[in-house]
Design a protein around this motif. Structure first.
Motif, PDB file in Angstrom:
ATOM      1  N   VAL A  35     -99.002   5.495  12.901  1.00  0.00           N
ATOM      2  CA  VAL A  35     -98.595   4.851  11.649  1.00  0.00           C
ATOM      3  C   VAL A  35     -97.106   5.072  11.404  1.00  0.00           C
ATOM      4  O   VAL A  35     -96.388   4.166  10.960  1.00  0.00           O
ATOM      5  CB  VAL A  35     -99.428   5.375  10.464  1.00  0.00           C
ATOM      6  N   GLY A  36     -96.652   6.287  11.714  1.00  0.00           N
ATOM      7  CA  GLY A  36     -95.235   6.583  11.518  1.00  0.00           C
ATOM      8  C   GLY A  36     -94.336   5.696  12.354  1.00  0.00           C
ATOM      9  O   GLY A  36     -93.315   5.187  11.865  1.00  0.00           O
ATOM     10  N   TRP A  37     -94.718   5.477  13.617  1.00  0.00           N
ATOM     11  CA  TRP A  37     -93.882   4.616  14.450  1.00  0.00           C
ATOM     12  C   TRP A  37     -93.944   3.168  13.957  1.00  0.00           C
ATOM     13  O   TRP A  37     -92.942   2.467  13.970  1.00  0.00           O
ATOM     14  CB  TRP A  37     -94.280   4.657  15.920  1.00  0.00           C
ATOM     15  N   ASP A  38     -95.104   2.710  13.490  1.00  0.00           N
ATOM     16  CA  ASP A  38     -95.181   1.333  13.016  1.00  0.00           C
ATOM     17  C   ASP A  38     -94.265   1.129  11.815  1.00  0.00           C
ATOM     18  O   ASP A  38     -93.633   0.078  11.682  1.00  0.00           O
ATOM     19  CB  ASP A  38     -96.622   0.971  12.648  1.00  0.00           C
TER      20      ASP A  38
ATOM     21  N   VAL B 240     -98.517   1.525  22.580  1.00  0.00           N
ATOM     22  CA  VAL B 240     -99.694   0.919  21.944  1.00  0.00           C
ATOM     23  C   VAL B 240     -99.257  -0.151  20.939  1.00  0.00           C
ATOM     24  O   VAL B 240     -99.872  -1.219  20.830  1.00  0.00           O
ATOM     25  CB  VAL B 240    -100.556   2.002  21.267  1.00  0.00           C
ATOM     26  N   ASN B 241     -98.193   0.136  20.207  1.00  0.00           N
ATOM     27  CA  ASN B 241     -97.657  -0.830  19.249  1.00  0.00           C
ATOM     28  C   ASN B 241     -97.261  -2.126  19.956  1.00  0.00           C
ATOM     29  O   ASN B 241     -97.581  -3.229  19.499  1.00  0.00           O
ATOM     30  CB  ASN B 241     -96.457  -0.219  18.537  1.00  0.00           C
ATOM     31  N   LEU B 242     -96.572  -2.003  21.091  1.00  0.00           N
ATOM     32  CA  LEU B 242     -96.140  -3.184  21.839  1.00  0.00           C
ATOM     33  C   LEU B 242     -97.326  -3.923  22.435  1.00  0.00           C
ATOM     34  O   LEU B 242     -97.355  -5.158  22.449  1.00  0.00           O
ATOM     35  CB  LEU B 242     -95.163  -2.764  22.940  1.00  0.00           C
ATOM     36  N   LEU B 243     -98.326  -3.178  22.920  1.00  0.00           N
ATOM     37  CA  LEU B 243     -99.527  -3.807  23.464  1.00  0.00           C
ATOM     38  C   LEU B 243    -100.241  -4.626  22.397  1.00  0.00           C
ATOM     39  O   LEU B 243    -100.712  -5.739  22.664  1.00  0.00           O
ATOM     40  CB  LEU B 243    -100.476  -2.743  24.014  1.00  0.00           C
ATOM     41  N   TYR B 244    -100.334  -4.083  21.195  1.00  0.00           N
ATOM     42  CA  TYR B 244    -100.988  -4.813  20.107  1.00  0.00           C
ATOM     43  C   TYR B 244    -100.316  -6.163  19.873  1.00  0.00           C
ATOM     44  O   TYR B 244    -100.987  -7.175  19.640  1.00  0.00           O
ATOM     45  CB  TYR B 244    -100.954  -3.983  18.824  1.00  0.00           C
ATOM     46  N   GLN B 245     -99.008  -6.175  19.951  1.00  0.00           N
ATOM     47  CA  GLN B 245     -98.280  -7.392  19.610  1.00  0.00           C
ATOM     48  C   GLN B 245     -98.421  -8.506  20.650  1.00  0.00           C
ATOM     49  O   GLN B 245     -98.059  -9.652  20.370  1.00  0.00           O
ATOM     50  CB  GLN B 245     -96.798  -7.059  19.403  1.00  0.00           C
ATOM     51  N   PHE B 246     -98.945  -8.205  21.822  1.00  0.00           N
ATOM     52  CA  PHE B 246     -99.109  -9.239  22.836  1.00  0.00           C
ATOM     53  C   PHE B 246    -100.028 -10.355  22.351  1.00  0.00           C
ATOM     54  O   PHE B 246     -99.685 -11.536  22.412  1.00  0.00           O
ATOM     55  CB  PHE B 246     -99.660  -8.625  24.132  1.00  0.00           C
ATOM     56  N   TRP B 247    -101.205 -10.008  21.844  1.00  0.00           N
ATOM     57  CA  TRP B 247    -102.225 -11.014  21.543  1.00  0.00           C
ATOM     58  C   TRP B 247    -101.894 -11.884  20.328  1.00  0.00           C
ATOM     59  O   TRP B 247    -102.493 -12.953  20.164  1.00  0.00           O
ATOM     60  CB  TRP B 247    -103.586 -10.336  21.326  1.00  0.00           C
TER      61      TRP B 247
ATOM     62  N   TYR C 157     -91.751  -8.842   9.654  1.00  0.00           N
ATOM     63  CA  TYR C 157     -91.221  -7.988  10.715  1.00  0.00           C
ATOM     64  C   TYR C 157     -92.250  -7.016  11.288  1.00  0.00           C
ATOM     65  O   TYR C 157     -91.978  -6.362  12.294  1.00  0.00           O
ATOM     66  CB  TYR C 157     -90.057  -7.144  10.178  1.00  0.00           C
ATOM     67  N   GLY C 158     -93.389  -6.869  10.651  1.00  0.00           N
ATOM     68  CA  GLY C 158     -94.340  -5.838  11.025  1.00  0.00           C
ATOM     69  C   GLY C 158     -94.783  -5.903  12.476  1.00  0.00           C
ATOM     70  O   GLY C 158     -94.786  -6.961  13.109  1.00  0.00           O
ATOM     71  N   GLY C 159     -95.163  -4.730  13.021  1.00  0.00           N
ATOM     72  CA  GLY C 159     -95.679  -4.672  14.379  1.00  0.00           C
ATOM     73  C   GLY C 159     -97.186  -4.753  14.384  1.00  0.00           C
ATOM     74  O   GLY C 159     -97.772  -5.780  14.711  1.00  0.00           O
ATOM     75  N   VAL C 160     -97.854  -3.689  13.966  1.00  0.00           N
ATOM     76  CA  VAL C 160     -99.315  -3.666  13.864  1.00  0.00           C
ATOM     77  C   VAL C 160     -99.761  -3.995  12.448  1.00  0.00           C
ATOM     78  O   VAL C 160    -100.678  -4.782  12.235  1.00  0.00           O
ATOM     79  CB  VAL C 160     -99.864  -2.294  14.295  1.00  0.00           C
TER      80      VAL C 160
END
Length: 285
Positions: free
Chosen positions: A86-89, A156-163, A201-204
């Motif tokens: 959560v902190g990184w997001d 994991v954050n970057l992987l989430y953004q793929f789909w 701008y959000g990631g997850v």
């Protein structure tokens, strides 16, 4: 741990399935895939992996050095994993926002927005000059999270953004749309429509955009690409065209304030400054 490299086979399979879906279930309102555009996206993804081998050495060294300064160190566990995720997001939101609002950082990020199509291959248009993201992970290290934990959260954050880079998924269940970043929210982010610029701008999680008032729902057809499209499929030009533009603009302005605006102002402010400087010089010549 960089999980994105291990996910490459899954990326290929999912892109193939998305492409097949356009063949079996065509939709004239969606653009689908185009050979040259997809080839450019894939080339950008491969180039990013290669480039990050170099940047990664500097980032890893910096992370380990800063981690040693932390007064406490958290053990790996479910609570610390959730906290660093959560902190990184939260920090990613600010990194991403800075990447759109500071022109020098925009030069690294702009290639991700350069496609005028929106499909899973677009997610692979990643920067070749990603060193600007380094400072945003440092607060987590100073709070006591290990470099490995931070790197894993980033992956994991970057992987989430793929789909979420797809037109094949429409709106989702409202509670999900309220909290999570979804294809609908991210389509807005990739829009060059005036009302969609610098939004979502959000990631997850999309809650940061709602909290800091940068959220806009998808209400009209998205026009993908840049406000100044570059009309090229050359990966080198896609990767570096904005840096070249910054160099030209620095030569076109005269004062320190103008140069700082070109480098550190918003892209819009930089373009306006150069236009005014050019007009001024034209009147004086």
């Amino acid at each position: 741990m960089d999980l994105t490299t291990y996910a490459i086979p899954a990326f290929v399979v999912l892109m193939a399935l998305e492409l097949l879906s356009f063949v079996l279930l065509p939709d004239e309102t969606e653009q689908g895939y185009a050979t040259r555009d997809t080839a450019t996206s894939l080339s950008m993804g491969i180039g990013s992996i290669v480039a990050n081998l170099g940047w990664g050495v500097l980032i890893v060294a910096s992370y380990h050095w800063v981690a040693e300064l932390a007064p406490v160190h958290w053990a790996v566990g479910w609570a610390s994993a959730a906290a660093v995720f959560v902190g990184w997001d939260f920090l990613y939101y600010w990194e991403h926002r800075a990447g759109h609002r500071i022109r020098l950082l925009w030069a690294a990020h702009v290639n991700h927005h350069s496609s005028r199509r929106y499909n899973l291959s677009t997610a692979l248009r990643q920067t070749w000059t990603g060193i600007g993201s380094l400072p945003f992970g440092l607060p987590l290290l100073l709070l006591g999270f290990s470099p490995a934990m931070v790197f894993t959260a980033q992956s994991v954050n970057l992987l989430y953004q793929f789909w979420i880079h797809t037109e094949r998924i429409d709106r989702m269940w409202r509670p999900i749309e309220a909290v999570m970043n979804t294809p609908s929210h991210h389509r807005v982010h990739h829009g060059s429509n005036q009302g969609y610029l610098d939004r979502n701008y959000g990631g997850v999680f999309i809650v940061w955009d709602r909290l800091f008032r940068t959220f806009t729902p998808e209400t009209e057809r998205v026009e993908y690409g840049l406000t100044r499209n570059i009309d090229t499929y050359n990966p080198l030009r896609v990767a570096f065209h904005e840096y070249a533009a910054i160099g030209r603009d620095l030569r076109a302005v005269r004062t320190l304030r103008e140069r700082l605006t070109v480098l550190l102002g918003t892209p819009g402010a930089a373009y306006a400054t150069v236009a005014l400087a050019t007009a001024r010089d034209g009147q004086n010549s």
